[in-house]
Scaffold this motif. Sequence first.
Motif, PDB file in Angstrom:
ATOM      1  N   GLU A   7       0.830  -1.210   0.000  1.00 36.08           N
ATOM      2  CA  GLU A   7       0.000   0.000   0.000  1.00 36.08           C
ATOM      3  C   GLU A   7       0.862   1.257   0.000  1.00 36.08           C
ATOM      4  OE1 GLU A   7       0.982  -0.744   4.226  1.00 36.08           O
ATOM      5  OE2 GLU A   7       0.289  -2.058   2.633  1.00 36.08           O
ATOM      6  N   LEU A   8       2.063   1.187   0.578  1.00 35.29           N
ATOM      7  CA  LEU A   8       2.979   2.328   0.558  1.00 35.29           C
ATOM      8  C   LEU A   8       3.531   2.554  -0.846  1.00 35.29           C
ATOM      9  CD1 LEU A   8       4.900   1.602   3.888  1.00 35.29           C
ATOM     10  CD2 LEU A   8       3.024   3.234   3.514  1.00 35.29           C
ATOM     11  N   ARG A   9       3.786   1.475  -1.555  1.00 32.01           N
ATOM     12  CA  ARG A   9       4.249   1.586  -2.939  1.00 32.01           C
ATOM     13  C   ARG A   9       3.164   2.205  -3.801  1.00 32.01           C
ATOM     14  NH1 ARG A   9       5.666  -3.411  -3.819  1.00 32.01           N
ATOM     15  NH2 ARG A   9       3.756  -4.117  -4.767  1.00 32.01           N
ATOM     16  N   TYR A  10       1.925   1.754  -3.634  1.00 29.36           N
ATOM     17  CA  TYR A  10       0.816   2.314  -4.407  1.00 29.36           C
ATOM     18  C   TYR A  10       0.651   3.801  -4.110  1.00 29.36           C
ATOM     19  CZ  TYR A  10      -0.346  -2.618  -5.024  1.00 29.36           C
ATOM     20  OH  TYR A  10      -0.312  -3.951  -5.315  1.00 29.36           O
ATOM     21  N   ARG A  11       0.787   4.154  -2.836  1.00 29.58           N
ATOM     22  CA  ARG A  11       0.697   5.573  -2.453  1.00 29.58           C
ATOM     23  C   ARG A  11       1.755   6.391  -3.181  1.00 29.58           C
ATOM     24  NH1 ARG A  11       2.973   6.498   3.240  1.00 29.58           N
ATOM     25  NH2 ARG A  11       4.873   6.553   2.000  1.00 29.58           N
ATOM     26  N   GLU A  12       2.970   5.880  -3.219  1.00 24.20           N
ATOM     27  CA  GLU A  12       4.069   6.628  -3.831  1.00 24.20           C
ATOM     28  C   GLU A  12       3.958   6.693  -5.353  1.00 24.20           C
ATOM     29  OE1 GLU A  12       6.352   8.524  -2.045  1.00 24.20           O
ATOM     30  OE2 GLU A  12       4.792   7.981  -0.602  1.00 24.20           O
ATOM     31  N   THR A  13       3.595   5.590  -5.990  1.00 24.60           N
ATOM     32  CA  THR A  13       3.457   5.640  -7.453  1.00 24.60           C
ATOM     33  C   THR A  13       2.291   6.542  -7.847  1.00 24.60           C
ATOM     34  OG1 THR A  13       2.196   3.562  -7.460  1.00 24.60           O
ATOM     35  CG2 THR A  13       4.565   3.410  -7.883  1.00 24.60           C
ATOM     36  N   ARG A  14       1.234   6.555  -7.065  1.00 27.14           N
ATOM     37  CA  ARG A  14       0.095   7.451  -7.308  1.00 27.14           C
ATOM     38  C   ARG A  14       0.536   8.910  -7.144  1.00 27.14           C
ATOM     39  NH1 ARG A  14      -3.297   4.594  -4.815  1.00 27.14           N
ATOM     40  NH2 ARG A  14      -2.804   5.349  -2.751  1.00 27.14           N
ATOM     41  N   TRP A  15       1.296   9.189  -6.084  1.00 27.92           N
ATOM     42  CA  TRP A  15       1.786  10.546  -5.845  1.00 27.92           C
ATOM     43  C   TRP A  15       2.649  11.013  -7.012  1.00 27.92           C
ATOM     44  CZ3 TRP A  15       6.331  13.193  -5.471  1.00 27.92           C
ATOM     45  CH2 TRP A  15       6.282  14.449  -4.871  1.00 27.92           C
ATOM     46  N   LEU A  16       3.527  10.132  -7.477  1.00 23.18           N
ATOM     47  CA  LEU A  16       4.381  10.493  -8.618  1.00 23.18           C
ATOM     48  C   LEU A  16       3.543  10.783  -9.867  1.00 23.18           C
ATOM     49  CD1 LEU A  16       7.271   7.955  -8.032  1.00 23.18           C
ATOM     50  CD2 LEU A  16       7.472  10.455  -7.922  1.00 23.18           C
ATOM     51  N   ARG A  17       2.579   9.916 -10.153  1.00 21.78           N
ATOM     52  CA  ARG A  17       1.708  10.145 -11.324  1.00 21.78           C
ATOM     53  C   ARG A  17       0.991  11.479 -11.213  1.00 21.78           C
ATOM     54  NH1 ARG A  17       0.172   4.925 -10.585  1.00 21.78           N
ATOM     55  NH2 ARG A  17      -1.885   5.559  -9.892  1.00 21.78           N
ATOM     56  N   GLU A  18       0.512  11.807 -10.015  1.00 21.71           N
ATOM     57  CA  GLU A  18      -0.177  13.086  -9.810  1.00 21.71           C
ATOM     58  C   GLU A  18       0.745  14.274 -10.070  1.00 21.71           C
ATOM     59  OE1 GLU A  18      -1.632  12.668  -5.805  1.00 21.71           O
ATOM     60  OE2 GLU A  18      -3.265  11.333  -6.436  1.00 21.71           O
ATOM     61  N   HIS A  19       2.040  14.036 -10.008  1.00 16.96           N
ATOM     62  CA  HIS A  19       3.027  15.077 -10.296  1.00 16.96           C
ATOM     63  C   HIS A  19       3.605  14.929 -11.708  1.00 16.96           C
ATOM     64  CE1 HIS A  19       2.627  15.635  -6.003  1.00 16.96           C
ATOM     65  NE2 HIS A  19       3.137  16.829  -6.191  1.00 16.96           N
ATOM     66  N   GLY A  20       2.964  14.109 -12.528  1.00 20.31           N
ATOM     67  CA  GLY A  20       3.369  13.958 -13.922  1.00 20.31           C
ATOM     68  C   GLY A  20       4.607  13.117 -14.141  1.00 20.31           C
ATOM     69  N   VAL A  21       4.920  12.243 -13.184  1.00 22.61           N
ATOM     70  CA  VAL A  21       6.137  11.440 -13.250  1.00 22.61           C
ATOM     71  C   VAL A  21       5.776   9.962 -13.387  1.00 22.61           C
ATOM     72  CG1 VAL A  21       8.254  10.797 -12.021  1.00 22.61           C
ATOM     73  CG2 VAL A  21       7.388  13.141 -11.875  1.00 22.61           C
ATOM     74  N   ARG A  22       6.423   9.306 -14.335  1.00 21.84           N
ATOM     75  CA  ARG A  22       6.223   7.871 -14.556  1.00 21.84           C
ATOM     76  C   ARG A  22       7.234   7.076 -13.742  1.00 21.84           C
ATOM     77  NH1 ARG A  22       7.004   6.794 -20.793  1.00 21.84           N
ATOM     78  NH2 ARG A  22       6.304   4.754 -20.148  1.00 21.84           N
ATOM     79  N   VAL A  23       6.846   5.872 -13.354  1.00 24.88           N
ATOM     80  CA  VAL A  23       7.777   4.924 -12.747  1.00 24.88           C
ATOM     81  C   VAL A  23       8.026   3.853 -13.792  1.00 24.88           C
ATOM     82  CG1 VAL A  23       8.155   3.214 -10.927  1.00 24.88           C
ATOM     83  CG2 VAL A  23       6.967   5.356 -10.410  1.00 24.88           C
ATOM     84  N   ARG A  24       9.305   3.590 -14.059  1.00 21.69           N
ATOM     85  CA  ARG A  24       9.669   2.543 -15.012  1.00 21.69           C
ATOM     86  C   ARG A  24      10.530   1.522 -14.285  1.00 21.69           C
ATOM     87  NH1 ARG A  24       9.478   3.823 -20.488  1.00 21.69           N
ATOM     88  NH2 ARG A  24       9.589   1.566 -20.658  1.00 21.69           N
ATOM     89  N   TYR A  25      10.179   0.237 -14.461  1.00 25.86           N
ATOM     90  CA  TYR A  25      10.919  -0.849 -13.845  1.00 25.86           C
ATOM     91  C   TYR A  25      11.890  -1.440 -14.854  1.00 25.86           C
ATOM     92  CZ  TYR A  25       7.159  -0.539 -10.426  1.00 25.86           C
ATOM     93  OH  TYR A  25       6.269  -0.087  -9.484  1.00 25.86           O
TER      94      TYR A  25
END
Length: 137
Positions: free
Chosen positions: A105-123
């Motif tokens: 749930e902490l990971r989801y919170r952080e990836t959501r926060w990044l998306r809201e700031h226009g930032v993608r996460v790439r693995y």
Amino acid sequence: MTSAGTTQEKATSAVPDPAAAVLYVCAQRGTVTPGLAAERAEEEGQSFAQEHGLTIIEVVKDEYGEPDPCSRTGWLRVRELAEAGAVATVIVRWPSSIAPESSSELRYRETRWLREHGVRVRYTWEPLAATDGGEDE
């Protein structure tokens, strides 16, 4: 409105260069070769960036072990870069680099926060390399 307010608005609404990326390395240390996982994650991240036309502006590292990313100085730096509009992409090896599966749930919170700031996460880990972070929510 004051000029200070205008400057602050510009800083938080900055649009990053689409190729600008931060490489985040947070890997569990092995007992035989303690730095090997982090070295591999960094090498893999550099290769991934090159293959995908991304420019790593900063490599940020954290020690593995703290489940909450917001309790890590390195992750806070990633957030700072995202909030400032300095990066469009965060490159990580796998989802557990952001938060372990037991704290997903902490990971989801952080990836959501990044998306809201226009930032993608790439693995960079091959099975996830074609996806954006947060799609597994």
